[in-house]
Design an enzyme around this catalytic site. Structure first.
Site, mmCIF file in Angstrom:
data_model
loop_
_atom_site.group_PDB
_atom_site.id
_atom_site.type_symbol
_atom_site.label_atom_id
_atom_site.label_comp_id
_atom_site.label_asym_id
_atom_site.label_seq_id
_atom_site.Cartn_x
_atom_site.Cartn_y
_atom_site.Cartn_z
ATOM 1 N N SER A 53 0.821 -1.215 0.000
ATOM 2 C CA SER A 53 0.000 0.000 0.000
ATOM 3 C C SER A 53 0.854 1.263 0.000
ATOM 4 O O SER A 53 2.022 1.254 0.384
ATOM 5 C CB SER A 53 -0.908 0.021 1.223
ATOM 6 O OG SER A 53 -1.745 -1.092 1.247
HETATM 7 N N1 SAH Z 1 -1.369 -4.257 3.824
HETATM 8 C C1 SAH Z 1 -0.689 -4.761 2.676
HETATM 9 C C2 SAH Z 1 -1.476 -4.495 1.411
HETATM 10 C C3 SAH Z 1 -1.917 -5.741 0.856
HETATM 11 S S1 SAH Z 1 -2.882 -5.655 -0.619
HETATM 12 C C4 SAH Z 1 0.682 -4.168 2.551
HETATM 13 O O1 SAH Z 1 0.968 -3.159 3.187
HETATM 14 O O2 SAH Z 1 1.480 -4.717 1.809
HETATM 15 C C5 SAH Z 1 -4.255 -6.629 -0.102
HETATM 16 C C6 SAH Z 1 -3.982 -8.081 0.246
HETATM 17 O O3 SAH Z 1 -5.236 -8.676 0.554
HETATM 18 C C7 SAH Z 1 -3.389 -8.911 -0.886
HETATM 19 O O4 SAH Z 1 -2.195 -9.515 -0.467
HETATM 20 C C8 SAH Z 1 -4.468 -9.960 -1.184
HETATM 21 O O5 SAH Z 1 -3.958 -11.228 -1.540
HETATM 22 C C9 SAH Z 1 -5.209 -10.017 0.139
HETATM 23 N N2 SAH Z 1 -6.561 -10.548 0.052
HETATM 24 C C10 SAH Z 1 -7.502 -10.330 -0.896
HETATM 25 N N3 SAH Z 1 -8.638 -10.974 -0.610
HETATM 26 C C11 SAH Z 1 -8.423 -11.625 0.567
HETATM 27 C C12 SAH Z 1 -9.224 -12.470 1.405
HETATM 28 N N4 SAH Z 1 -10.490 -12.800 1.089
HETATM 29 N N5 SAH Z 1 -8.673 -12.954 2.518
HETATM 30 C C13 SAH Z 1 -7.403 -12.648 2.892
HETATM 31 N N6 SAH Z 1 -6.599 -11.851 2.149
HETATM 32 C C14 SAH Z 1 -7.100 -11.352 1.005
#
Ligand code: SAH
Length: 200
Positions: A53
């Site tokens: 993010s």
């Molecule tokens: N906070 C993270 C941003 C991650 S992007 C950072 O700072 O890097 C969002 C993440 O949510 C992705 O890795 C994606 O795989 C995950 N995601 C999407 N749908 C999901 C679900 N149903 N359960 C768990 N994780 C999920």
């Protein structure tokens, strides 16, 4: 430590949150070929169609959670683990759930190596939360849901709060602040427009 070149005003975000955020080496959470961009205030690809993010968003969401050092926090969407690192510096324990096992493992390795040890990892569908450790003082979701996942609200303590992006994939979504009062009543309030990868 990574000082961020802010791309917008960070006014209103507490000093403590910004200091803790900038104490984290962001490059450690990024692919090697992108690590020279670590100080840039934008999201970047981390593979598997997912992103680390934007630092402003990480700081903003964390600030709005008003974390206490005694809080147990549930995070949905571990991704790179960058947001998890910040949460762990402000709360007592972080429970983080990721759908993609490779990302979960990689985040765990990175965070353990860097010395962030108060985080527990789970691979699975974050819409189900992590019932074994519920209820949580705070919940943060870092992928956008079409609607509020009720299982998550059910795992929130009375008096607790949650921050979650809501809205259709690829369109304007809003960050919402959800609170559950001592009677159990749920209130929702939109904060700012955002763009997140979808909660699948
Ligand atoms: N906070 C993270 C941003 C991650 S992007 C950072 O700072 O890097 C969002 C993440 O949510 C992705 O890795 C994606 O795989 C995950 N995601 C999407 N749908 C999901 C679900 N149903 N359960 C768990 N994780 C999920």
């Amino acid at each position: 430590m990574t000082m961020i070149n802010r791309s917008c005003s960070w006014d209103g975000i507490s000093r403590e949150v910004i200091e803790k955020l900038e104490s984290i080496p962001r490059e450690a959470f990024m692919s090697a070929h992108l690590s020279s961009f670590a100080s840039v205030d934008s999201p970047f690809s981390i593979g598997y169609g997912q992103t680390i993010s934007q630092p402003f968003i990480v700081a903003y969401m964390t600030d709005r959670l008003q974390l206490k050092s005694t809080d147990r926090v549930l995070e949905i969407g571990t991704g790179s683990g960058y947001q998890s690192a910040l949460l762990s510096l402000l709360a007592s324990h972080v429970y983080t759930v990721e759908r993609i096992s490779e990302l979960s493992l990689r985040a765990e390795q990175t965070l353990e190596e860097l010395g962030y040890h108060t985080i527990s990892y789970h691979t699975g569908d974050g819409k189900q939360g992590w019932p074994e450790h519920a209820p949580y003082d705070k919940i943060i979701v870092t992928a956008a849901a079409a609607e509020l996942p009720l299982q998550l609200v059910g795992q929130l303590k009375r008096g607790g709060s949650m921050i979650i992006p809501l809205g259709p994939a690829g369109e304007v979504q809003y960050l919402y602040h959800i609170t559950r009062d001592l009677q159990g009543e749920v209130q929702t309030r939109p904060l700012i427009p955002v763009r997140f990868v979808p909660l699948l």
